[in-house]
Design an enzyme around this catalytic site. Structure first.
Site, PDB file in Angstrom:
ATOM      1  N   HIS A 173       0.804  -1.160  -0.066  1.00 53.82           N
ATOM      2  CA  HIS A 173       0.093  -0.154  -0.070  1.00 53.82           C
ATOM      3  C   HIS A 173       0.675   1.190  -0.009  1.00 53.82           C
ATOM      4  O   HIS A 173       2.066   1.370   0.329  1.00 53.82           O
ATOM      5  CB  HIS A 173      -0.881  -0.033   1.303  1.00 53.82           C
ATOM      6  CG  HIS A 173      -0.269  -0.304   2.535  1.00 53.82           C
ATOM      7  ND1 HIS A 173       0.529   0.770   3.261  1.00 53.82           N
ATOM      8  CD2 HIS A 173       0.006  -1.186   3.525  1.00 53.82           C
ATOM      9  CE1 HIS A 173       1.056   0.420   3.989  1.00 53.82           C
ATOM     10  NE2 HIS A 173       0.822  -0.801   4.115  1.00 53.82           N
ATOM     11  N   ALA A 195      16.219 -17.349  13.487  1.00 58.49           N
ATOM     12  CA  ALA A 195      14.885 -17.253  13.144  1.00 58.49           C
ATOM     13  C   ALA A 195      14.162 -16.062  13.939  1.00 58.49           C
ATOM     14  O   ALA A 195      14.922 -15.529  14.841  1.00 58.49           O
ATOM     15  CB  ALA A 195      14.294 -18.613  14.259  1.00 58.49           C
TER      16      ALA A 195
END
Length: 116
Positions: free
Chosen positions: A48, A97
């Site tokens: 956006h 991670a």
């Protein structure tokens, strides 16, 4: 898509874990022998416009906000990592991670955290 022919390229012998997602506004390139764990997100665009008025009008992001992602060969990306627009991950690197990665990661480097 935000360009006529968005492109996702995945090299030979690369593994992609469950629930990995790709937002491909322009281009995401994954090299060969790349190990991608589960729940990793690749986004070459936010999806956006950054400008509030344009976002309210439903406008797409500006072309300057859509930045390709490049993951070079033999990279390991840990579970839950987020790879942001314009990121380039050098060959042999490890993304720990849950890391959020933006910018350039040098080859054979381990990065972790937010920002990684």
């Amino acid at each position: 898509s935000f360009v006529p022919n968005p492109r996702l390229s995945i090299g030979a012998y690369s593994d992609i874990g469950h629930n990995t997602s790709f937002v491909v506004g322009r281009e995401i390139t994954i090299g060969a022998h790349v190990q991608i764990a589960s729940d990793v997100s690749f986004r070459d665009s936010s999806g956006h416009a950054s400008d509030p008025a344009l976002r309210l009008a439903g406008a797409p992001p500006d072309a300057s906000e859509i930045k390709p992602i490049i993951v070079h060969d033999n990279v390991w990306i840990g579970a839950g990592a987020m790879i942001l627009p314009g990121t380039e991950i050098g060959e042999g690197s490890i993304i720990v991670a849950r890391s959020i990665v933006s910018g350039v990661v040098a080859p054979n480097t381990v990065v972790a955290g937010n920002p990684a």
